[in-house]
Scaffold this active site. Structure first.
Site, PDB file in Angstrom:
ATOM      1  N   GLU A  90       1.009   2.267   7.791  1.00 49.36           N
ATOM      2  CA  GLU A  90       1.634   2.682   6.517  1.00 49.36           C
ATOM      3  C   GLU A  90       1.360   4.157   6.218  1.00 49.36           C
ATOM      4  O   GLU A  90       1.413   4.582   5.071  1.00 49.36           O
ATOM      5  CB  GLU A  90       1.103   1.799   5.392  1.00 49.36           C
ATOM      6  CG  GLU A  90       1.561   0.354   5.535  1.00 49.36           C
ATOM      7  CD  GLU A  90       1.013  -0.534   4.440  1.00 49.36           C
ATOM      8  OE1 GLU A  90       1.813  -1.059   3.644  1.00 49.36           O
ATOM      9  OE2 GLU A  90      -0.216  -0.709   4.385  1.00 49.36           O
ATOM     10  N   ASN A 106      -8.222   5.093   4.892  1.00 49.01           N
ATOM     11  CA  ASN A 106      -7.416   4.467   5.951  1.00 49.01           C
ATOM     12  C   ASN A 106      -7.268   5.307   7.213  1.00 49.01           C
ATOM     13  O   ASN A 106      -7.567   4.817   8.310  1.00 49.01           O
ATOM     14  CB  ASN A 106      -6.057   4.034   5.394  1.00 49.01           C
ATOM     15  CG  ASN A 106      -6.196   2.890   4.404  1.00 49.01           C
ATOM     16  OD1 ASN A 106      -7.198   2.804   3.713  1.00 49.01           O
ATOM     17  ND2 ASN A 106      -5.221   2.013   4.328  1.00 49.01           N
ATOM     18  N   SER A 139      -6.793  -1.745   6.473  1.00 47.66           N
ATOM     19  CA  SER A 139      -5.526  -2.252   7.003  1.00 47.66           C
ATOM     20  C   SER A 139      -5.000  -1.328   8.117  1.00 47.66           C
ATOM     21  O   SER A 139      -4.434  -1.795   9.098  1.00 47.66           O
ATOM     22  CB  SER A 139      -4.503  -2.377   5.872  1.00 47.66           C
ATOM     23  OG  SER A 139      -4.394  -1.152   5.197  1.00 47.66           O
ATOM     24  N   LYS A 181      -4.930   4.094  -6.232  1.00 50.36           N
ATOM     25  CA  LYS A 181      -5.118   3.348  -4.976  1.00 50.36           C
ATOM     26  C   LYS A 181      -4.731   4.234  -3.799  1.00 50.36           C
ATOM     27  O   LYS A 181      -5.390   4.223  -2.750  1.00 50.36           O
ATOM     28  CB  LYS A 181      -4.264   2.073  -5.030  1.00 50.36           C
ATOM     29  CG  LYS A 181      -4.288   1.204  -3.768  1.00 50.36           C
ATOM     30  CD  LYS A 181      -5.508   0.326  -3.727  1.00 50.36           C
ATOM     31  CE  LYS A 181      -5.817  -0.305  -2.390  1.00 50.36           C
ATOM     32  NZ  LYS A 181      -4.772  -0.922  -1.667  1.00 50.36           N
ATOM     33  N   ASN A 188      -6.812   5.188  -0.434  1.00 51.93           N
ATOM     34  CA  ASN A 188      -6.218   4.919   0.880  1.00 51.93           C
ATOM     35  C   ASN A 188      -6.107   6.196   1.726  1.00 51.93           C
ATOM     36  O   ASN A 188      -6.313   6.154   2.934  1.00 51.93           O
ATOM     37  CB  ASN A 188      -4.841   4.254   0.744  1.00 51.93           C
ATOM     38  CG  ASN A 188      -4.931   2.804   0.339  1.00 51.93           C
ATOM     39  OD1 ASN A 188      -4.183   2.351  -0.509  1.00 51.93           O
ATOM     40  ND2 ASN A 188      -5.843   2.055   0.917  1.00 51.93           N
ATOM     41  N   ASN A 198       0.852  -1.182   0.000  1.00 49.81           N
ATOM     42  CA  ASN A 198       0.000   0.000   0.000  1.00 49.81           C
ATOM     43  C   ASN A 198       0.890   1.234   0.000  1.00 49.81           C
ATOM     44  O   ASN A 198       1.961   1.224   0.619  1.00 49.81           O
ATOM     45  CB  ASN A 198      -0.813   0.039   1.305  1.00 49.81           C
ATOM     46  CG  ASN A 198      -2.246  -0.417   1.120  1.00 49.81           C
ATOM     47  OD1 ASN A 198      -2.742  -0.528   0.005  1.00 49.81           O
ATOM     48  ND2 ASN A 198      -2.919  -0.672   2.231  1.00 49.81           N
ATOM     49  N   ALA A 242      -8.022  -9.086   2.470  1.00 55.84           N
ATOM     50  CA  ALA A 242      -7.813 -10.318   3.235  1.00 55.84           C
ATOM     51  C   ALA A 242      -7.829 -10.001   4.713  1.00 55.84           C
ATOM     52  O   ALA A 242      -7.493  -8.891   5.126  1.00 55.84           O
ATOM     53  CB  ALA A 242      -6.465 -10.921   2.858  1.00 55.84           C
ATOM     54  N   ASN A 301     -15.087   0.282   7.183  1.00 63.21           N
ATOM     55  CA  ASN A 301     -15.069   1.201   6.029  1.00 63.21           C
ATOM     56  C   ASN A 301     -16.455   1.776   5.763  1.00 63.21           C
ATOM     57  O   ASN A 301     -16.604   2.959   5.445  1.00 63.21           O
ATOM     58  CB  ASN A 301     -14.571   0.474   4.773  1.00 63.21           C
ATOM     59  CG  ASN A 301     -13.116   0.045   4.901  1.00 63.21           C
ATOM     60  OD1 ASN A 301     -12.441   0.424   5.856  1.00 63.21           O
ATOM     61  ND2 ASN A 301     -12.637  -0.748   3.948  1.00 63.21           N
TER      62      ASN A 301
HETATM   63  O1  KPL Z   1      -6.755  -0.850   0.671  1.00 61.38           O
HETATM   64  C1  KPL Z   1      -7.475  -0.714   1.609  1.00 61.38           C
HETATM   65  C2  KPL Z   1      -6.873  -0.959   2.937  1.00 61.38           C
HETATM   66  O2  KPL Z   1      -7.572  -1.354   3.860  1.00 61.38           O
HETATM   67  O3  KPL Z   1      -5.654  -0.768   3.050  1.00 61.38           O
HETATM   68  C3  KPL Z   1      -8.900  -0.261   1.426  1.00 61.38           C
HETATM   69  C4  KPL Z   1      -9.103   0.101  -0.018  1.00 61.38           C
HETATM   70  C5  KPL Z   1      -9.191   0.935   2.282  1.00 61.38           C
HETATM   71  C6  KPL Z   1      -9.892  -1.338   1.725  1.00 61.38           C
HETATM   72  O4  KPL Z   1     -10.003  -1.637   3.063  1.00 61.38           O
END
Ligand code: KPL
Length: 308
Positions: A271, A197, A259, A189, A193, A108, A134, A207
């Site tokens: 991150e 996030n 995450s 992406k 994020n 990420n 995941a 989310n």
């Molecule tokens: O990539 C993601 C993360 O959790 O890091 C998202 C897109 C926010 C999905 O949960």
């Protein structure tokens, strides 16, 4: 282009077996590929329970770990550690890595590329960005919780020959596509994020909670700043487009924890520097102000500094 004929076993060393790494390890092993894990833990084997999306049954895989000769004989290295662990993990594999072996870095955020290229001046280097989701149920179990696209692209000349790796990843966890400019999907992406996030980590919510009208103004402000920086960086976009994409991801992953929410909940480093921090750094470069994102960056830093 260097081909990987469909159906052939590919020898893959996967560095880092967190949620995303374990997801890919199981998915690639299900296709018959030979997976070897490189982990910080010194164990020589790791058993993983892998549960597919909506699948009631789990698959069990036992992977061999930390074997220098398996690393040397790998056809490809897939690095799935967090952004701040990438350099350290490359240094840990470097003594056994052949210069012809392609290395894929998947994390990420952005900002590791220049240093990775310095550490691996001769290897084909590729980056991947994935929206697959995941959940690490426990130390040895992972569940696939959401489908999203993965993009793969080269960041040096030697990497350009390895488009066939997108096919290998696509058969394991579709959809995966080759991208001629991997920075484009990385920025897309990163924008999502930046919006989801930090807020979910600060509020410790799923989310989906960000879909409430209370958050529209804040999400709009974040997206406006990200759109300005992306445009200055050569990836022109509009804040409305980013907001719409963010809301789509919020809906599609409504039940998931991001995450960063999971990192904060478990008092792990986040991150934030590779996500919002990278955005702020780029904004600084282009002399743009990003107060909304800076405030979020500060709040996450404060949370991290106050872990018990
Ligand atoms: O990539 C993601 C993360 O959790 O890091 C998202 C897109 C926010 C999905 O949960």
């Amino acid at each position: 282009m260097i081909p990987f004929p469909t159906g052939n076993t590919v020898k893959i060393t996967l560095v880092g077996a967190g949620a995303i790494g374990s997801l890919w390890a199981g998915a690639l092993a299900r296709q018959g590929h030979a997976i070897h894990l490189w982990r910080r833990q010194t164990d020589t084997a790791f058993t993983l329970q892998w549960q597919g999306l909506d699948a009631p049954d789990t698959d069990t895989f036992t992977f061999c770990c930390n074997q220098p000769e398996r690393l040397t004989s790998s056809d490809v290295i897939l690095i799935t550690v967090k952004a701040f662990q990438v350099l350290e993990s490359i240094k840990s594999i470097a003594p056994w890595l052949r210069t012809a072996t392609p290395v894929i870095v998947m994390h990420n955020g952005m900002g590791t590329e220049n240093e990775v290229l310095q550490l691996l001046p001769d290897n084909p280097v590729l980056y991947a960005t994935t929206s697959q989701a995941a959940l690490r149920v426990d130390r040895q179990s992972v569940r696939h919780t959401g489908v999203g696209p993965t993009f793969l692209g080269a960041v040096n000349r030697a990497g350009e020959q390895w488009q066939s790796l997108a096919g290998v990843l696509n058969t394991a966890l579709a959809p995966c596509q080759w991208h001629e400019d991997i920075h484009a999907p990385q920025w897309q992406k990163l924008a999502v994020n930046c919006a989801i996030n930090p807020l979910t980590a600060i509020l410790q919510c799923r989310n989906g909670e960000l879909a409430a009208p209370d958050f529209t103004a804040e999400l709009t402000g974040i997206c406006r700043e990200v759109a300005a920086v992306m445009t200055a960086a050569g990836y022109p976009t509009r804040s409305e487009t980013l907001l719409q994409r963010t809301l789509t991801v919020i809906q599609a992953t409504a039940a998931n924890y991001s995450s960063m929410q999971q990192d904060v909940a478990n008092q792990r480093p986040t991150e934030i520097d590779a996500i919002t921090g990278f955005l702020i750094e780029q904004a600084h470069h282009f002399q743009l102000a990003t107060p909304a994102n800076f405030a979020l960056w500060q709040q996450i830093k404060h949370l991290e500094q106050n872990y018990g």
